[in-house]
Design a protein around this motif. Sequence first.
Motif, PDB file in Angstrom:
ATOM      1  N   ILE A  62     -58.830 -88.805  -6.279  1.00 58.88           N
ATOM      2  CA  ILE A  62     -59.937 -88.546  -5.676  1.00 58.88           C
ATOM      3  C   ILE A  62     -60.955 -88.234  -6.832  1.00 58.88           C
ATOM      4  O   ILE A  62     -60.889 -87.161  -7.596  1.00 58.88           O
ATOM      5  CB  ILE A  62     -59.878 -87.248  -4.773  1.00 58.88           C
ATOM      6  CG1 ILE A  62     -59.009 -87.583  -3.543  1.00 58.88           C
ATOM      7  CG2 ILE A  62     -61.278 -86.874  -4.236  1.00 58.88           C
ATOM      8  CD1 ILE A  62     -58.729 -86.486  -2.571  1.00 58.88           C
ATOM      9  N   PRO A  63     -62.206 -88.748  -6.768  1.00 57.31           N
ATOM     10  CA  PRO A  63     -63.130 -88.561  -7.800  1.00 57.31           C
ATOM     11  C   PRO A  63     -63.967 -87.137  -7.580  1.00 57.31           C
ATOM     12  O   PRO A  63     -64.041 -86.667  -6.467  1.00 57.31           O
ATOM     13  CB  PRO A  63     -64.371 -89.639  -7.664  1.00 57.31           C
ATOM     14  CG  PRO A  63     -63.697 -90.842  -6.695  1.00 57.31           C
ATOM     15  CD  PRO A  63     -62.667 -89.990  -5.910  1.00 57.31           C
ATOM     16  N   ASN A  64     -64.386 -86.715  -8.805  1.00 61.67           N
ATOM     17  CA  ASN A  64     -64.797 -85.204  -8.767  1.00 61.67           C
ATOM     18  C   ASN A  64     -66.019 -85.152  -7.755  1.00 61.67           C
ATOM     19  O   ASN A  64     -66.353 -84.223  -7.275  1.00 61.67           O
ATOM     20  CB  ASN A  64     -65.240 -84.710  -9.983  1.00 61.67           C
ATOM     21  CG  ASN A  64     -63.883 -84.078 -10.591  1.00 61.67           C
ATOM     22  OD1 ASN A  64     -62.814 -83.811 -10.136  1.00 61.67           O
ATOM     23  ND2 ASN A  64     -64.055 -84.210 -12.045  1.00 61.67           N
ATOM     24  N   ILE A  65     -66.885 -86.285  -7.875  1.00 63.67           N
ATOM     25  CA  ILE A  65     -68.069 -86.338  -6.894  1.00 63.67           C
ATOM     26  C   ILE A  65     -67.722 -86.212  -5.449  1.00 63.67           C
ATOM     27  O   ILE A  65     -68.775 -86.047  -4.818  1.00 63.67           O
ATOM     28  CB  ILE A  65     -68.779 -87.750  -7.301  1.00 63.67           C
ATOM     29  CG1 ILE A  65     -68.399 -88.707  -7.102  1.00 63.67           C
ATOM     30  CG2 ILE A  65     -69.528 -87.361  -8.810  1.00 63.67           C
ATOM     31  CD1 ILE A  65     -69.049 -90.114  -7.345  1.00 63.67           C
ATOM     32  N   LYS A  66     -66.404 -86.558  -5.202  1.00 67.19           N
ATOM     33  CA  LYS A  66     -66.321 -86.459  -3.749  1.00 67.19           C
ATOM     34  C   LYS A  66     -65.521 -85.237  -3.219  1.00 67.19           C
ATOM     35  O   LYS A  66     -64.800 -85.077  -2.272  1.00 67.19           O
ATOM     36  CB  LYS A  66     -65.300 -87.598  -3.428  1.00 67.19           C
ATOM     37  CG  LYS A  66     -65.674 -89.018  -3.720  1.00 67.19           C
ATOM     38  CD  LYS A  66     -66.841 -89.661  -2.824  1.00 67.19           C
ATOM     39  CE  LYS A  66     -67.472 -90.945  -3.088  1.00 67.19           C
ATOM     40  NZ  LYS A  66     -68.667 -91.350  -2.124  1.00 67.19           N
ATOM     41  N   LYS A  67     -65.627 -84.231  -4.188  1.00 68.69           N
ATOM     42  CA  LYS A  67     -64.891 -82.930  -3.912  1.00 68.69           C
ATOM     43  C   LYS A  67     -66.037 -82.014  -3.619  1.00 68.69           C
ATOM     44  O   LYS A  67     -67.168 -81.965  -4.174  1.00 68.69           O
ATOM     45  CB  LYS A  67     -63.811 -82.613  -5.157  1.00 68.69           C
ATOM     46  CG  LYS A  67     -62.903 -83.493  -5.025  1.00 68.69           C
ATOM     47  CD  LYS A  67     -61.972 -82.852  -6.424  1.00 68.69           C
ATOM     48  CE  LYS A  67     -60.509 -83.674  -6.494  1.00 68.69           C
ATOM     49  NZ  LYS A  67     -59.674 -83.219  -7.331  1.00 68.69           N
ATOM     50  N   VAL A  68     -65.739 -80.866  -2.774  1.00 67.52           N
ATOM     51  CA  VAL A  68     -66.634 -79.935  -2.510  1.00 67.52           C
ATOM     52  C   VAL A  68     -66.874 -79.095  -4.002  1.00 67.52           C
ATOM     53  O   VAL A  68     -65.902 -78.876  -4.641  1.00 67.52           O
ATOM     54  CB  VAL A  68     -66.401 -79.013  -1.442  1.00 67.52           C
ATOM     55  CG1 VAL A  68     -66.492 -80.055  -0.315  1.00 67.52           C
ATOM     56  CG2 VAL A  68     -65.343 -78.499  -1.519  1.00 67.52           C
ATOM     57  N   LYS A  69     -68.309 -78.549  -3.964  1.00 62.33           N
ATOM     58  CA  LYS A  69     -68.255 -77.935  -5.448  1.00 62.33           C
ATOM     59  C   LYS A  69     -69.020 -76.508  -4.975  1.00 62.33           C
ATOM     60  O   LYS A  69     -69.843 -76.561  -3.974  1.00 62.33           O
ATOM     61  CB  LYS A  69     -69.491 -78.229  -6.214  1.00 62.33           C
ATOM     62  CG  LYS A  69     -69.046 -79.701  -6.976  1.00 62.33           C
ATOM     63  CD  LYS A  69     -70.059 -80.085  -8.069  1.00 62.33           C
ATOM     64  CE  LYS A  69     -71.192 -80.506  -7.379  1.00 62.33           C
ATOM     65  NZ  LYS A  69     -72.379 -81.306  -8.351  1.00 62.33           N
TER      66      LYS A  69
END
Length: 404
Positions: A62-69
């Motif tokens: 899963i790319p970091n941009i698709k993870k909640v921040k």
Amino acid sequence: MKYNWIKIKLFEIVEFQRGLTYSKKDEVDFSINVVLRSNNINLSKNDLDLSELKFINPSIEIPNIKKVKKGSLIICTANGSKNHLGKVALIDSDYNYAFGGFMGQITPKQKLDSKFLFYLMISDEYKKFIKGLSDGANINNLKFGDLGQFEIPLPPLQEQQRIVSILDECFAAIDQAKANAEQNLKNAKELFESYLQGVFEKKGDGWEEKTLGEFCVFTQGIQRDVKLQSETKGENQVRFLRIVDFTQGNEPPRYIDFPGDKYILNTEDISLVRYGASTGFVCRGLEGALANNLFRVIPKSKKEITNDFLFIYLNSPVFQNVIKESMNGAAMPAISFGLIKDIPFPVISIEEQQIIVRQLDTLRAETQKLEEIYQQKLADLEELKKSVLEKAFNGELTGREVEV
């Protein structure tokens, strides 16, 4: 609006990111890959609900941009219900979770406090904006291009943080007041239920017991295809009573040809939902022919049992607990005559029945008054939240609003 505030469109001050798409075959029972979906945003509280998580194959990177921040907001961008469209939650921790394809992430830029944005996006002004995007059309998804046109007031960052501090304190006080009112409301309901339970558990002097089947006749309603139902009452037709007519009360009536006295319910008679989500619900107060997912429950002798007392008994834990136990784990919970005919039923005089009915009616009236008071309190607190948010974004927040 204050002189040092500006108006700015959302797309100018945030970054948008669409969620992760995956196929049904990627779903697994458990893995390190967690995906947040629409159901993970609580609609009424606008916070994260992590009680039901979706897991996908751990081999998927899963790319970091698709993870909640942390400090971002996730938003529901597509849903079968328009009520859920646009709902948001603030990401308050580094969860390392992805967010799904029907979701989006909004990340504030440096000049925008994330909590300030969150409060903006639970305001009435925001809700009106979302409603305007989807009203009058079959639109169940949000485009970032449209969402970005939402215009927000932008005070200096220090002022944003001051407003957030006041709102945090005020909302904490409101939430505590709501929790107290909800507990009082629960106590009021439990007071009546406790008394009702005590009537049949403690029993009176000289009470005997038979069975429900010895006292009552159960008649299943009649099946009528939708094609045989009409929306206007014709000659020799009666109202066709469905579950929704009792549980919702605002459904347009349906009518069918008179099916015979066996299936007719009078207003003082009692019926019982046989199966479905409302299994065990006790119905009363309408007149017409019963649908086949309802039982009519009629005393064999009006000299032995009154409808009022029977109604109380069917709502009591003595009866309802049997229904609940039978529903545990059932794919389609249902009531059969065989299930309920042997439930114990008290043998008491008509005079004693009438005394119990009067006592419970008095208590019910008092309980309903309390419920109305607490329901109004909850409604007033919700209005207070809206009012405080409106003042906040008009630059009128003083700090005295925390007194609830």
